[in-house]
Design an enzyme around this catalytic site. Sequence first.
Site, PDB file in Angstrom:
ATOM      1  CB  THR A 327      -0.936   0.011   1.224  1.00  0.00           C
ATOM      2  OG1 THR A 327      -1.748   1.191   1.187  1.00  0.00           O
ATOM      3  CG2 THR A 327      -0.164  -0.006   2.536  1.00  0.00           C
ATOM      4  CG  HIS A 379       5.137 -11.536  16.843  1.00  0.00           C
ATOM      5  ND1 HIS A 379       6.111 -12.415  16.412  1.00  0.00           N
ATOM      6  CD2 HIS A 379       5.735 -10.776  17.809  1.00  0.00           C
ATOM      7  CE1 HIS A 379       7.229 -12.203  17.067  1.00  0.00           C
ATOM      8  NE2 HIS A 379       7.026 -11.207  17.928  1.00  0.00           N
TER       9      HIS A 379
END
Length: 408
Positions: A327, A379
Amino acid sequence: MSLEIKVPPVGESITEVVLSRWIKNDGDVVEMDEVIAELESDKATFELTAEQAGTLKTIAAEGDTLAIGAVVCKIEDGGAAPAKADAPKAEEKAVVAEDKTAAPVAEKSGESYATGTPSPAASKILAEKGIDAGAVKGTGVDGRITKDDAVKAEAGKKTEVPKASAPVVAAAPAGSRGERREKMSPLRRTVAKRLVAVKNETAMLTTFNEVNMKPIMDLRGKYKDQFKEKFGVGLGFMSFFTKAVTEALKDFPAVNGRIEGEELVYNDFADISIAVSAPKGLVVPVIRNAESMTLAQIEKSVLELALKARDSKLTIEEMTGGTFTITNGGVFGSMMSTPIINAPQSAILGMHNIVERPVAEKGEVVIRPMMYVALSYDHRIIDGRESVGFLVRVKQLLEDPARLLLGI
């Protein structure tokens, strides 16, 4: 004889659509396969076409939410209908010639059962604002109150309130205090739900770095004219970033993976999603197998998808199945941000604006065009070593573009 036109199936997961716009009006003569309306789902915009030639009779109103298979309109066989459609026009011309100040809203003489009756969308707006339908003059067919009439009546009501209360209020606030309400589009509702779900369901972190853009800017400035002459497309920054990302994904496959239930899924291909700001909201079309494409092929794909997004012509297939997203908030002037993961993907790279800043090179302070880059990642599947290593690898490839050719 008339034919009912229903909402067609547009995807396995789509159960309803919104009638966003009538392209043809009630009473218009349409040809077979002519586009008569636009339908908007939570993923894309679709065109509704006439299944036979004839005269259009609308049933649903703009803004209505329709289930798959619901009747949108009817098409009556041609014949006398076109002549009838011309009669109000002739009558209206006569009225205008007789008195130029006559109201142009009356399309038919006299009143009918529809006079003063609001459409479903208009009725909802009037009910929310407590406006009586009898106080609104309809401009639709036979005096029917349209959505636009309801919105204008709402606005008119708001402008009258300050005038009436002015003598009562001791110190009226300066400036306009109006507000307006709009129904969320299916696309906006879906984006909102998915963004909140990602924040709640992933262990999202963001790591940052900065890139010296001078090598790429010099390379681009030197060859952009020849590049455009040969390939017919401009040489932008997105192709370099896409190529750098696909190379870095080879070294850090976890960044290109996802979690499915109790399993980790790793992809040996790179389908790069490019976030594009479209008129109706954010869309993320996909460049398939970007790892095997040249810079020119990537630029052509980006241009084609961006144009489709601008015109609301993207298909569901073109927005499904990416493995990693890029993006670019820099086109809006963003200096730094923490982009949100595009689920079920595990990472997203955020580009930002290029600003000249002083940096230290070989013991000297020099001015360089610098860009901050951000990698948001899940994560649960990507460790800190992998996320930082991936972003550093992207930085190395961009600051030394020759690496992209040599694969080192």
